[in-house]
Structures are given as C-alpha cells and as structure tokens.
Enzyme design. Structure first.
Site, PDB file in Angstrom:
ATOM      1  N   CYS A  13      40.893 -18.910  -5.146  1.00  0.00           N
ATOM      2  CA  CYS A  13      41.195 -17.713  -5.908  1.00  0.00           C
ATOM      3  C   CYS A  13      42.091 -18.143  -7.073  1.00  0.00           C
ATOM      4  O   CYS A  13      42.576 -19.276  -7.102  1.00  0.00           O
ATOM      5  CB  CYS A  13      41.910 -16.675  -5.032  1.00  0.00           C
ATOM      6  SG  CYS A  13      43.536 -17.202  -4.465  1.00  0.00           S
ATOM      7  N   HIS A  41      47.064 -23.829   2.236  1.00  0.00           N
ATOM      8  CA  HIS A  41      46.609 -24.215   3.567  1.00  0.00           C
ATOM      9  C   HIS A  41      45.309 -25.007   3.471  1.00  0.00           C
ATOM     10  O   HIS A  41      44.225 -24.498   3.760  1.00  0.00           O
ATOM     11  CB  HIS A  41      46.422 -22.976   4.455  1.00  0.00           C
ATOM     12  CG  HIS A  41      47.706 -22.503   5.045  1.00  0.00           C
ATOM     13  ND1 HIS A  41      47.902 -21.206   5.465  1.00  0.00           N
ATOM     14  CD2 HIS A  41      48.880 -23.140   5.276  1.00  0.00           C
ATOM     15  CE1 HIS A  41      49.139 -21.075   5.940  1.00  0.00           C
ATOM     16  NE2 HIS A  41      49.741 -22.228   5.826  1.00  0.00           N
ATOM     17  N   HIS A  73      52.028 -19.103  -1.514  1.00  0.00           N
ATOM     18  CA  HIS A  73      52.351 -18.040  -0.565  1.00  0.00           C
ATOM     19  C   HIS A  73      53.668 -17.359  -0.896  1.00  0.00           C
ATOM     20  O   HIS A  73      53.945 -16.267  -0.396  1.00  0.00           O
ATOM     21  CB  HIS A  73      52.446 -18.600   0.866  1.00  0.00           C
ATOM     22  CG  HIS A  73      51.153 -19.136   1.382  1.00  0.00           C
ATOM     23  ND1 HIS A  73      50.981 -20.451   1.767  1.00  0.00           N
ATOM     24  CD2 HIS A  73      49.951 -18.540   1.551  1.00  0.00           C
ATOM     25  CE1 HIS A  73      49.738 -20.631   2.170  1.00  0.00           C
ATOM     26  NE2 HIS A  73      49.082 -19.498   2.057  1.00  0.00           N
ATOM     27  N   CYS A  95      51.641 -16.801  -6.055  1.00  0.00           N
ATOM     28  CA  CYS A  95      50.498 -16.008  -6.525  1.00  0.00           C
ATOM     29  C   CYS A  95      51.011 -14.693  -7.123  1.00  0.00           C
ATOM     30  O   CYS A  95      51.874 -14.031  -6.529  1.00  0.00           O
ATOM     31  CB  CYS A  95      49.567 -15.713  -5.352  1.00  0.00           C
ATOM     32  SG  CYS A  95      48.295 -14.478  -5.735  1.00  0.00           S
ATOM     33  N   GLU A 125      53.424 -16.348   3.874  1.00  0.00           N
ATOM     34  CA  GLU A 125      53.470 -15.269   2.882  1.00  0.00           C
ATOM     35  C   GLU A 125      54.307 -14.113   3.387  1.00  0.00           C
ATOM     36  O   GLU A 125      55.146 -13.566   2.652  1.00  0.00           O
ATOM     37  CB  GLU A 125      52.054 -14.775   2.557  1.00  0.00           C
ATOM     38  CG  GLU A 125      52.039 -13.642   1.540  1.00  0.00           C
ATOM     39  CD  GLU A 125      50.673 -13.005   1.366  1.00  0.00           C
ATOM     40  OE1 GLU A 125      50.605 -11.753   1.307  1.00  0.00           O
ATOM     41  OE2 GLU A 125      49.665 -13.747   1.274  1.00  0.00           O
ATOM     42  N   CYS A 191      44.873  -8.383  -1.870  1.00  0.00           N
ATOM     43  CA  CYS A 191      44.374  -8.998  -3.106  1.00  0.00           C
ATOM     44  C   CYS A 191      42.923  -8.572  -3.344  1.00  0.00           C
ATOM     45  O   CYS A 191      42.099  -8.593  -2.421  1.00  0.00           O
ATOM     46  CB  CYS A 191      44.481 -10.505  -2.989  1.00  0.00           C
ATOM     47  SG  CYS A 191      43.679 -11.404  -4.329  1.00  0.00           S
ATOM     48  N   SER A 219      44.365 -21.645   7.666  1.00  0.00           N
ATOM     49  CA  SER A 219      44.262 -20.652   6.590  1.00  0.00           C
ATOM     50  C   SER A 219      43.979 -19.266   7.152  1.00  0.00           C
ATOM     51  O   SER A 219      42.969 -19.052   7.820  1.00  0.00           O
ATOM     52  CB  SER A 219      43.151 -21.046   5.621  1.00  0.00           C
ATOM     53  OG  SER A 219      42.879 -19.985   4.725  1.00  0.00           O
ATOM     54  N   SER A 220      44.863 -18.327   6.873  1.00  0.00           N
ATOM     55  CA  SER A 220      44.711 -16.960   7.381  1.00  0.00           C
ATOM     56  C   SER A 220      43.459 -16.290   6.842  1.00  0.00           C
ATOM     57  O   SER A 220      42.701 -15.670   7.593  1.00  0.00           O
ATOM     58  CB  SER A 220      45.944 -16.136   7.003  1.00  0.00           C
ATOM     59  OG  SER A 220      45.763 -14.785   7.314  1.00  0.00           O
ATOM     60  N   ASN A 221      43.222 -16.419   5.530  1.00  0.00           N
ATOM     61  CA  ASN A 221      42.060 -15.727   4.968  1.00  0.00           C
ATOM     62  C   ASN A 221      40.760 -16.355   5.450  1.00  0.00           C
ATOM     63  O   ASN A 221      39.753 -15.674   5.588  1.00  0.00           O
ATOM     64  CB  ASN A 221      42.152 -15.689   3.436  1.00  0.00           C
ATOM     65  CG  ASN A 221      41.928 -17.035   2.781  1.00  0.00           C
ATOM     66  OD1 ASN A 221      40.805 -17.439   2.554  1.00  0.00           O
ATOM     67  ND2 ASN A 221      43.011 -17.742   2.476  1.00  0.00           N
TER      68      ASN A 221
END
Length: 661
Positions: A13, A41, A73, A95, A125, A191, A219-221
């Site tokens: 992103c 991450h 983060h 970000c 984050e 986001c 990675s959370s996402n």
C-alpha cells in the site's frame, strides 16, 4: 488450460511503500539509521534493509547519535519525546492513515473523553495508537469483548479502529457499544486501501478454484486476507515466498487467484505469478519476463510514472504551513502550495484535508527544483468545472458560484473551481454602489460569454434578476390590495422617502407618510435592511407602483383633537415654523395650531420672529378647533392675559385707564 488472476490491489500500500522509500533514501545518503521495530511485517524486506545497514532496535538506551526511522505502524508520543530529549534525528515513516488516528486520539483525550480502540492489542499499530492517550485506551477485538466492556455511564467516548481491521467485525463492535448508556462518537479509520484489498479478495476467492495469499505470517492484514479467502475458497494457501509454494497441489485446469498483504514486496509477488504462469503455460499480461531482479529494482518498477499535465490520485501525508504533501506512489512526494490548493483564497487547506485523505491532483512539474513533484488541486477542479460551465453556457442554464473577490468593475465568482467575472452592470437590474456586500455570498447567474482559449468567462445576473422580479411582481400584484398591511425590508433610502422590498417588488414610503410628526430625512426613522410593517395606500398595476405608509390611519391624532383640545383650555406647544402672518405651534406629533400675529403679544408685533423662536416651548389658549379642515386657532396673548390682568388690578386707577385704552 489454467488461468492465473492477480488482484489489482495486491502488495504494497502507499503507506508501506512510502516508509520503504524513506529507508532506502537513508541508505543512499549513507546516514546511520535505526528502525524502531521492524519497518514492516515482512522478513524479506527487513532482512534486505539490515544487510544494507539499517539496524532494528526496540529501545533508545544503546544509541546516542544517528537517525531513528519510525515504522509504518507508528509509535506512541513517548518515543518522539525521548528522541528529542536525546538529541537524535527522526524520520517519520508512519502511514498517513495511522497518523490521522494518532491526531484523533490525542485531540479527544485532551478533551477528557474516553478512548476505545478496535483492534489487536498486541499489534504495534494499536500499541502506538494507545501511546497517544497516555496508554489509557480500552482495547477490544470482538463484539463479545465490546459487550462485556465496562464503561462509565453517561460519559463521552470515541472509538477508532485499526487500519487493517475487517469492516464487518467493526460494524458489529460499534452496534454493541451503541447499546451502552454512553455518548459515543465513531471514527471509521479503516484504511481505504485495506478495504479495497479485502473487497477484491472476497470477489476473487468466490470465483476461483484455488487461492494463494502471499504475505508474512506476522502481518495482520495478510492474516485477515487468509481468513476472508478461506471462507469463500476452501483451497486457500498462505505462503510467505515462492519457497512455500507446493506446485503439486495445482492442476492445469485450475482457475487460480493470487492476492498479497500490504507488506508484501512486488518482487515476491512477481516471482510467484511468473512461476505459476510458467508452470501452467499461461503468463499474466501485466507481468512480463522472469529474469532475476533485485528488490530495489522491483521497488523502482512498482513506482508510477509521472508526466507534466497528468491528473493522478494520491494520499495526503501532512500539512505544514498550509502546504500539503502528497504520496503519489512516485519516487518523490508531491507538494501542493497553498496558492495551488483552491481558487478561493479564503479556503484553508488544513481545514479541508487531513493526513490519509485521498485527493486528485494535477502534475504541474515533475521536479520543482527541490526534488519534489509540484502539484495543483485547483487546476483539477478547474478542468472539471470548465466542462460544467461550458455546458451551462451552451444550454443557457443557471450556475451557482461563490463571490471570492470584489475587483475593479465587478465581482469574481468561483463555480466548481472556475473563476467567472461578473461586471458591475450585470450584478443586478439596478446600480449597486457597494459591491462588497456580495463578498462570500452564493449567487445564481448565467454564463453570457465564454472563450476557453483566452479563458475569458463572463457571468450575468441582470436578466435573471429581472425575470425573478417579473415573476414575483406578477404574484404580488395579483394578491395585494389597498388598505392591507404588509411586512417588508427597507432596500433603499432617499431624501424623499424609503423603498421597501415586499418580496421581490419595491414599494415607496414617501417622507410625508413616515410619521404623524415632522421629519426632515428618512434616516431619522429607518435604516437599510430594517424589517418594517407598512400599510398599502395605493396599487398601480399598470405602472407597477405601490404607495406605502408607516402611519396607522386609526391612530391619526386628528381623530382625538376635539376631545383633547377643548376651546378655552391652555396647553403647551413647541414653535415649529414662522410665517409672515404668525407662528405654527406643534401640540403633539401630527397636530399643529396657528398663533396669528395678532395673538402673539399684548402689543403690536411687526414680525413673529421678534417675539418667538423656533423650538421654543410656549403656553397657548385654544380659540377654535376645526377637525374637518384640520385647523386649530391658538393665542399666546390670551394664555398670558390672566397674569397681566392681575397686575393691572393692583395698579393706580389712572394707569389702569391708560392700559385699557
């Protein structure tokens, strides 16, 4: 034959890409830099950065010089304070979407509101966000936790959400919080790129046989993408790199979908796609070639190409001194000077956009001399607006603009970002001396002249105003009649009276109809803009004229004169006017009487001015009252006679005889 489909939003992103660009810029400048925690991450990226000299630290204790790079983060306020205290340099890779949450949390914490964060309490984050409210936030991750949360009854709370959180779960959490007896303000800080990536993942996973999700296990996402895809496609696999991919699990007839988390580098994505395509003889159109390529080269390939005159979208990074920095996915950030933000000089950029907002901009120059991309927001508005204005000109439709300037000869109004000149002769159907009254107001008008080449656009309201007045006049004249009452607004004052707007049509109050008493100038009683109640005296539909009055006929003071001023009584009055044959005395506003020159004094008077002065208060005796002709005869001499007779009575007999003669 198999088909490999890559999600459009797969991979970095803009926030992650921006942080990585900052890291490699530090390397290029040979600056000693420390990343406070892993930059993103992804082991491949952080490993490459460590090899090139960017060390990862979890504390400032062991460093006394150099630069601290804040991860995408974000971190809590305490770290910024500690860096400043130690005299270290800082490069903020937070970000912009996360930075926006920091600002929201700090602002409302300072207002003593409770803070609730929806997200994983162990995620960096969320930990960073909590650091902007002195680590006092209540953190929840499920609707069940929201339901069980103990909150102060009637207190004010806000809820923010981790940028990579699932929208559906956040909605459920908000519904649970709304059931509690609190005053809640909701900030949906997910986001937009995350939401788009997850939406694409849903659609793609529903239409393929097998799904590959690429991204770091931490990675959370990425984890959320795996969860989303797994619900729609049971054959979903999660890999970190090509080494984790087992090709035997796929067949030539499979329809294969590929997506990747926000921290997944383009090099890894390309390697997976190319491998899959080569394995099943089906290359993906937008990824050409399979030669080895370095991470830096792949990062460079992932950046957009810009040209002067392009209109592109970007995300706001920060606003400093009303200059807006924008991430464009280019190797350099873009800058919008305040003068290029809006055609309306009163617009303040920091009140219009915030970090994380996506905006559309025009590329003025790819390099402004300082390595930045010079951008303009107002030119985008103007390009779109010019089409609307031209359509209005061709179709003769009405446009609405805001007056931003009063210039020599007229007004400047902005219509959808387009400047339009309205000559003073076209502002209204009558001359307006002070055009400044229109500044800041919205006006409707027509485009009466347009030349796109010369950028000459002229607007006019005169015909529009006349048409509006004509319609209003017809409606008013059909309903108004003499003898009625009406309410209006004083639109203009003259020496002879006042014009009153009755709803698009002006009527005239002559100065003689303003008061039962005497006034010399309408400004003594009225002012422009004042609301007044008037009486309709006459309506002339043919000439379009309306005569008005402020005087209530039922309260005409002459209606009560016969009762108030009985013949033979003595009253007081003010001398208001001299004539050769006497003086007029005002007994009350609207009622004057005449003191004939013969009734001024007990002697011969040549001129009234010899005995009286205008403005003087005198006693007079009522001799005669004629209400039909509105005449009252008065005598000053007789009002004073009793006093004089008393003096005569005490005088010697011979003096009295002389006086009588």
């Amino acid at each position: 034959m198999s088909e490999v489909i890559l999600a459009q939003s797969a991979g970095f992103c803009f926030g992650v890409k921006r942080a990585i660009e900052m890291a490699y810029k530090q390397i290029e400048n040979n600056e000693k830099t420390y990343s406070y925690g892993p930059l993103i991450h992804n082991k491949e990226v952080t490993g490459d950065l460590e090899k090139k000299g960017i060390a990862i630290i979890e504390s400032l204790d062991d460093i006394d010089e150099g630069t601290v790079l804040v991860r995408s983060h974000g971190v809590g306020k305490a770290l910024y304070d500690a860096v400043e205290e130690k005299g270290l340099q800082i490069v903020d890779g937070t970000c912009p979407y996360v930075k926006k949450i920091h600002n929201i949390v700090k602002e409302h914490h300072d207002l003593n509101k409770g803070i609730i964060i929806a997200g994983n309490s162990h995620h960096p984050e969320v930990i960073g966000i909590n650091g902007w409210c002195e680590n006092e936030a209540k953190m929840i991750e499920t609707p069940g936790e929201a339901s069980a949360l103990e909150l102060e009854q009637g207190a004010e709370y806000i809820v923010v959400v981790q940028t990579t959180f699932r929208q559906s779960r956040f909605d459920e959490i908000v519904e649970e919080l709304k059931k509690k007896n609190i005053r809640l303000e909701v900030f949906n800080t997910i986001c937009s790129a995350t939401e788009k990536r997850q939406t694409e993942a849903v659609s793609l996973s529903q239409n393929v046989d097998k799904m590959i999700v690429i991204g770091d296990k931490k990675s959370s996402n990425t984890q959320k993408l795996v969860e989303i895809c797994g619900k729609n496609c049971e054959n979903t696999v999660h890999i970190e790199t090509i080494c984790d991919l087992v090709l035997n699990n796929f067949s030539k007839n499979d329809r294969i979908g590929i997506t990747a988390g926000a921290s997944t580098p383009p090099a890894i994505i390309k390697e997976v796609v190319v491998t899959m395509s080569e394995a099943f003889d089906n290359a993906v159109q937008n990824l050409e070639g399979s030669e080895e390529i370095t991470f830096e080269q792949m990062l460079e390939d992932s950046l957009v190409t810009l040209h002067t005159g392009d209109v592109v979208k970007g995300a706001v990074i920060q606003i400093v001194n009303e200059e807006v920095s924008v991430n464009l996915g280019y190797k350099s950030d873009g800058v919008i000077p305040r003068g290029e933000f809006s055609n309306d000089p009163s617009v303040i950029p920091s009140k219009e956009v915030q970090p994380g907002d996506e905006i559309e901009v025009f590329v003025v120059r790819v390099n402004d001399g300082d390595g930045n991309v010079l951008l303009s927001k107002k030119r985008v508005e103007a390009q779109k607006g010019i089409e609307d204005v031209e359509a209005a000109y061709n179709e003769k439709t009405v446009v609405t603009g805001t007056v931003t300037e009063v210039v020599k000869g007229g007004l400047i109004a902005v219509v959808n970002g387009v400047r339009v000149f309205i000559p003073s002769s076209q502002v209204s159907n009558r001359f307006i001396e002070d055009l400044s009254v229109f500044k800041g107001k919205e006006l409707d008008f027509n485009i009466i002249e347009m030349d796109r080449v010369k950028r000459r656009i002229i607007g006019g309201r005169k015909a529009l105003v006349e048409k509006e007045i004509s319609v209003k006049k017809a409606a008013l004249f059909s309903s108004i009649e003499a003898g009625a009452k009406a309410t209006g607004t004083v639109s203009r004052l003259t020496d002879f009276g006042a014009f009153v707007d009755l709803g698009g049509v002006d009527g005239l109050i002559h100065i003689s109809e303003m008061s039962w008493g005497r006034i010399t100038n309408p400004k003594e009683l009225l002012k422009e803009g004042q609301t007044v109640e008037v009486y309709i005296l006459d309506v002339d539909k043919e000439k379009g004229k309306i005569s008005l009055s402020l005087k209530d006929r039922d309260m005409n003071p002459w209606n009560f004169v016969a009762e108030k001023y009985l013949v033979g009584t003595v009253v007081e009055g003010k001398v208001v006017r001299m004539v050769p044959f006497g003086a007029f005395v005002e007994l009350e506003p609207g009622v004057d009487g005449l003191v004939h020159i013969s009734q001024i004094a007990n002697k011969h008077v040549v001129k009234p001015e010899d005995e009286l002065k205008v403005g003087e208060i005198i006693s007079v005796k009522v001799l005669e009252v004629n209400t039909e002709q509105k005449k009252i005869s008065l005598s000053k001499r007789q009002a004073e006679a009793p006093v004089e007779e008393e003096v005569v009575a005490e005088a010697p007999a011979e003096e009295a005889a002389v006086t009588e003669e």
